[in-house]
Design a protein around this motif. Structure first.
Motif, mmCIF file in Angstrom:
data_model
loop_
_atom_site.group_PDB
_atom_site.id
_atom_site.type_symbol
_atom_site.label_atom_id
_atom_site.label_comp_id
_atom_site.label_asym_id
_atom_site.label_seq_id
_atom_site.Cartn_x
_atom_site.Cartn_y
_atom_site.Cartn_z
ATOM 1 N N PRO A 323 26.854 4.925 -49.190
ATOM 2 C CA PRO A 323 28.047 4.581 -48.404
ATOM 3 C C PRO A 323 27.987 5.166 -46.999
ATOM 4 O O PRO A 323 27.451 6.249 -46.771
ATOM 5 C CB PRO A 323 29.196 5.235 -49.201
ATOM 6 C CG PRO A 323 28.596 5.676 -50.507
ATOM 7 C CD PRO A 323 27.143 5.880 -50.254
ATOM 8 N N TRP A 324 28.566 4.434 -46.071
ATOM 9 C CA TRP A 324 28.726 4.890 -44.698
ATOM 10 C C TRP A 324 30.123 5.476 -44.537
ATOM 11 O O TRP A 324 30.296 6.618 -44.149
ATOM 12 C CB TRP A 324 28.503 3.713 -43.749
ATOM 13 C CG TRP A 324 28.792 3.996 -42.302
ATOM 14 C CD1 TRP A 324 28.624 5.174 -41.641
ATOM 15 C CD2 TRP A 324 29.293 3.063 -41.340
ATOM 16 N NE1 TRP A 324 28.999 5.042 -40.314
ATOM 17 C CE2 TRP A 324 29.405 3.749 -40.108
ATOM 18 C CE3 TRP A 324 29.633 1.713 -41.384
ATOM 19 C CZ2 TRP A 324 29.857 3.131 -38.948
ATOM 20 C CZ3 TRP A 324 30.079 1.095 -40.235
ATOM 21 C CH2 TRP A 324 30.196 1.800 -39.024
ATOM 22 N N LYS A 325 31.123 4.686 -44.885
ATOM 23 C CA LYS A 325 32.496 5.174 -44.876
ATOM 24 C C LYS A 325 33.347 4.290 -45.779
ATOM 25 O O LYS A 325 32.955 3.169 -46.123
ATOM 26 C CB LYS A 325 33.072 5.219 -43.471
ATOM 27 C CG LYS A 325 33.180 3.879 -42.766
ATOM 28 C CD LYS A 325 33.847 4.014 -41.392
ATOM 29 C CE LYS A 325 33.012 4.829 -40.418
ATOM 30 N NZ LYS A 325 33.634 4.955 -39.078
ATOM 31 N N ILE A 326 34.517 4.813 -46.149
ATOM 32 C CA ILE A 326 35.462 4.080 -46.986
ATOM 33 C C ILE A 326 36.715 3.808 -46.163
ATOM 34 O O ILE A 326 37.275 4.731 -45.544
ATOM 35 C CB ILE A 326 35.833 4.885 -48.250
ATOM 36 C CG1 ILE A 326 34.575 5.254 -49.050
ATOM 37 C CG2 ILE A 326 36.831 4.117 -49.109
ATOM 38 C CD1 ILE A 326 33.755 4.090 -49.525
ATOM 39 N N LEU A 327 37.148 2.565 -46.148
ATOM 40 C CA LEU A 327 38.396 2.184 -45.484
ATOM 41 C C LEU A 327 39.498 2.072 -46.532
ATOM 42 O O LEU A 327 39.280 1.490 -47.600
ATOM 43 C CB LEU A 327 38.246 0.846 -44.770
ATOM 44 C CG LEU A 327 37.072 0.688 -43.799
ATOM 45 C CD1 LEU A 327 37.103 -0.693 -43.161
ATOM 46 C CD2 LEU A 327 37.099 1.783 -42.741
ATOM 47 N N VAL A 328 40.663 2.642 -46.251
ATOM 48 C CA VAL A 328 41.794 2.547 -47.178
ATOM 49 C C VAL A 328 43.021 2.045 -46.422
ATOM 50 O O VAL A 328 43.230 2.386 -45.254
ATOM 51 C CB VAL A 328 42.101 3.897 -47.868
ATOM 52 C CG1 VAL A 328 40.896 4.387 -48.647
ATOM 53 C CG2 VAL A 328 42.547 4.952 -46.865
ATOM 54 N N LYS A 329 43.805 1.231 -47.098
ATOM 55 C CA LYS A 329 44.995 0.673 -46.458
ATOM 56 C C LYS A 329 46.113 1.695 -46.376
ATOM 57 O O LYS A 329 46.831 1.792 -45.389
ATOM 58 C CB LYS A 329 45.460 -0.558 -47.234
ATOM 59 C CG LYS A 329 46.557 -1.347 -46.528
ATOM 60 C CD LYS A 329 46.817 -2.666 -47.254
ATOM 61 C CE LYS A 329 47.821 -3.508 -46.492
ATOM 62 N NZ LYS A 329 48.051 -4.817 -47.153
#
Length: 372
Positions: A323-329
């Protein structure tokens, strides 16, 4: 009848044959797994992901506790979604059906739908699990086996959830080719529990929530690996391949997961009926892919395959990819507990990104400036 080589049904997996027949070749003794880093480099260099297997993630005790707690938290919601999907399948296709789940995420969901149909309608429908691979299509030999053994039945495909809709597109293309080649008229309709990508016509919900079977890989999917299609191991008359992880038998919760959800059927039957009657099913809008294109633009990601939207796919990124990064709403969403735990374990940054319909999205690290 479609001509095909004689073969026995694959004896693989920890599920009962009464629940599912895996149409897969057992390659347990033939294939070694690749490290996450080596596999990621190979994939981004052009090797197809189906020619390798990742090393199965060995979950921490904290993560296993999270599986049990999330199962307890969502078992009723899952049972209702299963019931709604089963009701819709019977309404659309009738009772003379064969369930074909897409290995491996679709397999436990297919079992649950089969069990609900038996519970509610008192009929025992056949259920198979077959391989479908992005860029390679569905297992043609497995489908020929089903054609030959269930000529009079309507096929209903089943998966766990949707992300970008890549598997749905793959299924549409594969079924069109099968229908043309074998003079069949099978529908490519795919049923899922959760359709956050808005690309399935039969779904339990379009909410993006945690389906606990996304958490534990093989130990909640019959101890079966993801499927393999490589000339090294798979002959022209073989089913696609998979490994059986016998060494993980003590950690297997596949049947526990099934029985936990099934135990909710008597308590949720009335709610299933209510939701099914009130639910306004709509044809897919494919809205999810528009969100993905915006993410692609905002983060300068050349290869759209490095964007994995939804709770299920983000879980897989954290377990199987780099993973590079995780996006969360919304950082406060309780569906994100296991995502945040895995991200912390793997030291992956988490960023709030509100402009998407998904609960979260996993971004895979490009290992080169230009990815294949």
């Amino acid at each position: 009848m479609v001509k095909t080589a004689e073969r026995s049904q694959a004896s693989i997996g920890s599920y009962s044959a009464d629940d599912v027949i895996f149409l897969l070749k057992d390659i347990s003794d033939a294939m070694e797994e690749s490290s996450t880093e080596d596999r990621e480099e190979a994939i981004q260099s052009g090797v197809h992901y189906s020619e390798m297997l990742p090393i199965e993630y060995n979950p921490s005790s904290e993560y296993i506790k999270l599986f049990y707690s999330s199962l307890e938290q969502y078992k009723e919601k899952l049972a209702i979604a299963v019931g709604v999907v089963a009701e819709r399948i019977i309404e659309d296709k009738g009772e003379n059906i064969v369930l074909v789940s897409l290995a491996r995420a679709g397999t436990p969901i297919g079992i649950l739908i089969k069990r609900y149909i038996e519970y509610k309608f008192k009929i025992n429908v056949p259920h198979y699990s077959v391989s479908i691979i992005r860029g390679r299509g569905i297992d043609e030999n497995a489908m020929k086996y089903i054609f030959n053994n269930h000529l009079d039945k309507t096929i209903q495909f089943i998966d766990g959830w949707t992300g970008k809709g890549a598997i749905k597109k793959e299924l549409d293309q594969a079924v069109a080719l099968l229908n043309e080649k074998y003079s069949q008229t099978i529908p490519s309709c795919m049923a899922v529990l959760a359709d956050p990508g808005n690309c399935a016509s039969i779904y339990g919900t379009r909410d993006d929530f945690l389906i606990p079977s996304a958490c534990l890989n093989s130990t909640v999917s019959g101890l079966v690996s993801r499927t393999v299609l490589s000339e090294k191991y798979i002959g022209t008359d073989d089913f696609h391949g998979a490994k059986y992880y016998k060494e993980l038998e003590e950690k297997d919760v596949s049947n526990f997961f099934i029985e936990t959800i099934c135990s909710q059927f008597p308590h949720t039957e009335n709610e299933v009926s209510r939701q099914f009657k009130e639910m306004k099913f709509s044809e897919p809008s494919w809205k999810g892919i528009e969100d993905i294109k915006q993410i692609q633009q905002d983060f300068g990601i050349e290869n759209i395959n490095l964007i994995k939207p939804g709770v299920g796919e983000t879980t897989r990124v954290l377990l199987r990819r780099v993973p590079w990064k995780i996006l969360v709403k919304d950082m406060k969403n309780e569906d994100l507990t296991h995502i945040l735990l895995l991200a912390k374990e793997r030291n992956v940054p988490v960023e709030v990104y509100k402009n998407m319909s998904y609960t979260c999205c996993g971004l895979i690290k490009p290992l080169k400036e230009k990815t294949v």
